[in-house]
Design an enzyme around this catalytic site. Structure first.
Site, PDB file in Angstrom:
ATOM      1  N   CYS A   2      60.509  27.306-104.608  1.00  0.00           N
ATOM      2  CA  CYS A   2      59.542  28.307-104.212  1.00  0.00           C
ATOM      3  C   CYS A   2      59.224  29.217-105.384  1.00  0.00           C
ATOM      4  O   CYS A   2      59.695  29.002-106.499  1.00  0.00           O
ATOM      5  CB  CYS A   2      60.099  29.141-103.053  1.00  0.00           C
ATOM      6  SG  CYS A   2      60.629  28.162-101.627  1.00  0.00           S
ATOM      7  N   LEU A  51      57.684  26.179-100.916  1.00  0.00           N
ATOM      8  CA  LEU A  51      57.596  24.725-100.927  1.00  0.00           C
ATOM      9  C   LEU A  51      58.611  24.231 -99.911  1.00  0.00           C
ATOM     10  O   LEU A  51      59.818  24.431-100.079  1.00  0.00           O
ATOM     11  CB  LEU A  51      57.919  24.171-102.319  1.00  0.00           C
ATOM     12  CG  LEU A  51      57.980  22.647-102.451  1.00  0.00           C
ATOM     13  CD1 LEU A  51      56.609  22.031-102.207  1.00  0.00           C
ATOM     14  CD2 LEU A  51      58.510  22.241-103.824  1.00  0.00           C
ATOM     15  N   VAL A  53      61.185  22.147 -98.149  1.00  0.00           N
ATOM     16  CA  VAL A  53      62.093  21.039 -98.429  1.00  0.00           C
ATOM     17  C   VAL A  53      63.095  20.870 -97.297  1.00  0.00           C
ATOM     18  O   VAL A  53      63.353  19.773 -96.838  1.00  0.00           O
ATOM     19  CB  VAL A  53      62.829  21.265 -99.771  1.00  0.00           C
ATOM     20  CG1 VAL A  53      63.896  20.205 -99.994  1.00  0.00           C
ATOM     21  CG2 VAL A  53      61.827  21.249-100.927  1.00  0.00           C
ATOM     22  N   GLY A  78      65.283  28.161-104.641  1.00  0.00           N
ATOM     23  CA  GLY A  78      66.388  27.312-105.047  1.00  0.00           C
ATOM     24  C   GLY A  78      66.895  26.407-103.954  1.00  0.00           C
ATOM     25  O   GLY A  78      66.257  26.227-102.911  1.00  0.00           O
ATOM     26  N   GLU A  79      68.050  25.816-104.214  1.00  0.00           N
ATOM     27  CA  GLU A  79      68.735  24.963-103.256  1.00  0.00           C
ATOM     28  C   GLU A  79      70.234  25.224-103.352  1.00  0.00           C
ATOM     29  O   GLU A  79      70.787  25.282-104.460  1.00  0.00           O
ATOM     30  CB  GLU A  79      68.485  23.476-103.557  1.00  0.00           C
ATOM     31  CG  GLU A  79      67.055  23.025-103.366  1.00  0.00           C
ATOM     32  CD  GLU A  79      66.614  22.990-101.913  1.00  0.00           C
ATOM     33  OE1 GLU A  79      67.488  22.997-101.016  1.00  0.00           O
ATOM     34  OE2 GLU A  79      65.392  22.967-101.674  1.00  0.00           O
ATOM     35  N   ASP A 102      68.879  26.523 -95.974  1.00  0.00           N
ATOM     36  CA  ASP A 102      69.908  27.189 -96.767  1.00  0.00           C
ATOM     37  C   ASP A 102      69.587  28.653 -97.035  1.00  0.00           C
ATOM     38  O   ASP A 102      70.472  29.415 -97.428  1.00  0.00           O
ATOM     39  CB  ASP A 102      70.162  26.432 -98.072  1.00  0.00           C
ATOM     40  CG  ASP A 102      68.911  26.291 -98.928  1.00  0.00           C
ATOM     41  OD1 ASP A 102      67.800  26.522 -98.423  1.00  0.00           O
ATOM     42  OD2 ASP A 102      69.048  25.925-100.119  1.00  0.00           O
ATOM     43  N   SER A 377      66.562  14.270-111.787  1.00  0.00           N
ATOM     44  CA  SER A 377      66.318  14.061-113.210  1.00  0.00           C
ATOM     45  C   SER A 377      67.606  14.220-114.020  1.00  0.00           C
ATOM     46  O   SER A 377      68.500  14.968-113.636  1.00  0.00           O
ATOM     47  CB  SER A 377      65.262  15.061-113.700  1.00  0.00           C
ATOM     48  OG  SER A 377      65.052  14.968-115.086  1.00  0.00           O
ATOM     49  N   GLY A 378      67.660  13.545-115.178  1.00  0.00           N
ATOM     50  CA  GLY A 378      68.876  13.510-115.996  1.00  0.00           C
ATOM     51  C   GLY A 378      68.994  14.586-117.052  1.00  0.00           C
ATOM     52  O   GLY A 378      69.772  14.434-117.994  1.00  0.00           O
TER      53      GLY A 378
END
Length: 614
Positions: A2, A51, A53, A78-79, A102, A377-378
């Site tokens: 967000c 956003l 999720v 965030g998450e 969350d 992603s790495g």
């Protein structure tokens, strides 16, 4: 993910200025295309763009929770990857929940544990919580700085936002830059000194820091930092621990109520994360994992191997997609799109950045967003495990400056003499480098080599990695795509930080301990593939296009860039041979074409943001 923003001021009634808050919030609409919310009281105003999720129907922000006589209000970006465990513990302590998102877990954690709740969080986050009783705002950024957080504190007024644009939208905050900010652009850039917002009177809340704003002013403290201690595990135990941590982290980060995918280059890092994700999907019968890769038109014709980019990705992507049986999407872009994206990338960062390395990622994320909302992603493996070439090259190790930016003198030679005398860029870089080294947490008993490699790890984690995390956040969130980075799990970072260099490079290979940890997970040829960075275009049409753009700038007497550069030298370079920048002047990918593109981005930034020099 967000976008969050806010405004605290004690000498004004903020309820009289709702349109300012709405405007600040709307600047972040790309970060949160699904919903918008504002909350305003006489002295605290908070804005949020969402956003969706997790729990799309119920996670509306700003989120408000009453507890006794107190009211708590949160905006959060965030998450939380340990939200299920936190929620279970909080329920055992008597709390109830009305959502499955969350955000509510985070807010209730603050109600239960106060400001110490940050020590319990596993995730990527930037958030602000208003306490109605003591009239204070608690603001926090995650440990590694995956999520951005900018602020301005001036004359008792606090403005903050996920991106500089939210602060710049306030009518009382002018887009100004000082000599120090210009040194950041022309000497440090596209990196930034931690805590530096580049704009005058703008700062960044550093990773692992929190702050409190109340009527006594603003106070800031670190709640997390790297700590050096002896490593007790042998090589095999170390490899096993890394395997288990990484697998657990990937599984945690697959939690989503919307489509999720992985970014796959065929390299060690992305292949490992994708394999863990794919195996979990198969185990839980969740279907086939979708994978995405990026390339450029005619790159196969023009690619030439070098020390920094030893091989192309395409054959290795094919190898991994066949191994996994993933649903793969090859995305390819041409020069005109890449050149056009340079301006878009500036608007996403609010600053000049990594040229086409930024722009191509924006295009990549834009296409992924058509099918997915979350990607794995790495990023960060090379900083944490010591994978970059400069960890292994004597000239970089002994350069006495940031090893990813060895061409400071060459860069300075392209600046105007008057500007150089004013900002003293070489001295500025030297001071910033010394500052970074002074922060390194030393470990007693380490020899000279071990001490230097600890310094290198610290420099990369705290100075280079944030540049790539900024890039990944801004380019992905500019299209409303959430990108998760499992290698930034703080448990993994804390553990690997103290692994001795001789174990990190076991097998006499860069990232040797990670390769050992992934035995049995990846095919042997992928496991031993030599590192190759994020791909860039090698098409000569790109160099031609950015040369032409720079020449147009040089021929425009109104260009705001001209006072800062040595025009004759840049013209000579653009009209002649750019071979002096065949080796990277920043990172692994930014050579001659990226120099021209960076100057074009600086010109774009100065014009578009109407930046004044103070």
């Amino acid at each position: 993910m967000c976008g969050i923003t806010g405004w605290i001021e004690w000498n004004k009634d903020l309820t009289q200025y709702p349109s300012i808050l709405e405007h600040m919030t709307d600047t972040l609409s790309d970060r949160g295309p699904d919903a918008s919310g504002t909350w305003i009281t006489p002295h605290c105003a908070l804005g949020h763009r969402r956003l969706c999720v997790m729990d799309p129907a119920n996670g509306i922000q700003p989120m408000i929770r009453k507890y006794g006589e107190n009211t708590f209000t949160i905006v959060y970006n965030g998450e939380l990857y340990n939200a299920p465990e936190l929620k279970k513990e909080l329920e055992q302590r008597g709390h109830t929940f009305t959502t499955t998102c969350d955000t509510e877990v985070l807010l209730v954690s603050f109600i239960e544990w106060g400001r110490s709740c940050v020590d319990r969080l596993n995730g990527i986050f930037a958030f602000a919580i208003w306490n109605s009783i003591d009239q204070s705002l608690f603001l926090v950024r995650d440990r590694l700085g995956v999520k951005p957080f900018f602020y301005s504190y001036e004359n008792g007024r606090l403005l903050f936002g996920s991106e500089p644009k939210a602060i710049l939208a306030h009518p009382d905050f002018p887009a100004q830059i000082s000599g120090e900010g210009l040194a950041e652009i022309f000497a440090i850039g596209p990196a930034r000194t931690p805590g530096h917002g580049v704009y005058r009177n703008m700062s960044e809340l550093k990773p692992g820091h929190c702050m409190v704003m109340d009527r006594n002013g603003l106070s800031i403290r670190a709640y997390w930092k790297l700590e050096s201690k002896p490593h007790e595990d042998d090589v095999e135990a170390t490899a096993e621990r890394i395997h288990d941590l990484l697998q657990d982290t990937v599984i945690r980060q697959l939690a989503s109520d919307v489509p999720i995918c992985t970014l796959l280059s065929g390299g060690l890092d992305s292949s490992a994360l994708t394999t863990f994700a794919s195996n979990y999907y198969k185990e839980k019968q969740m279907g086939t994992i979708h994978t995405y890769s990026i390339d450029y038109v005619d790159n196969d014709k023009h690619f030439k191997a070098n020390t920094f980019q030893p091989n192309a990705d395409a054959p290795w992507i094919k190898r991994m997609t066949e191994f996994l049986g993933s649903e793969h999407h090859f995305l390819e872009f041409d020069t005109p799109e890449l050149v056009d994206s340079l301006k878009t990338a500036v608007y996403a960062r609010d600053l000049p950045g990594m040229a086409d390395v930024d722009g191509s990622l924006y295009l990549f994320c834009r296409e992924i967003k058509k099918d997915a909302t979350v990607a794995i992603s790495g990023e960060a493996a090379d900083e944490i495990f010591g994978g970059y070439p400069w960890f292994h090259r004597e000239e970089a190790l002994n350069a006495g400056t940031f090893p990813w930016s060895l061409a400071t003198k060459d860069r300075v030679d392209l600046l105007s003499p008057d500007f150089v005398r004013w900002v003293k860029p070489e001295q500025y870089v030297k001071e910033r480098y010394s500052q970074a080294l002074s922060e390194v947490p030393r470990l007693a008993g380490e020899n000279q080599v071990q001490n230097r490699m600890r310094e290198m790890s610290y420099l990369n984690i705290t100075r280079f990695m944030p540049t790539l995390l900024d890039r990944k956040d801004r380019m992905s969130m500019a299209v409303g795509l959430e990108v998760r980075v499992p290698f930034c799990d703080h448990r993994l970072v804390e553990y690997v930080w103290n692994i001795p260099w001789e174990i990190k490079t076991s097998g006499d290979r860069e990232k040797g301990i990670l390769r050992r940890a992934l035995r049995g997970v990846l095919p042997e040829d992928v496991l031993t593939r030599k590192k190759s960075p994020y791909p860039k275009t090698h098409n000569p049409s790109y160099l031609k296009a950015v040369r032409s753009w720079v020449l147009d700038i040089l021929n425009d007497s109104s260009s705001p860039l001209l006072p800062f550069i040595d025009v004759p030298k840049i013209r000579s370079l653009a009209e002649g041979d750019a071979s002096q920048f065949n080796l990277p002047w920043f990172g692994q990918l930014m050579t001659g074409p990226q120099l021209f593109a960076y100057l074009a981005q600086v010109d774009t930034w100065l014009r578009h943001y109407k930046v004044s020099i103070r």
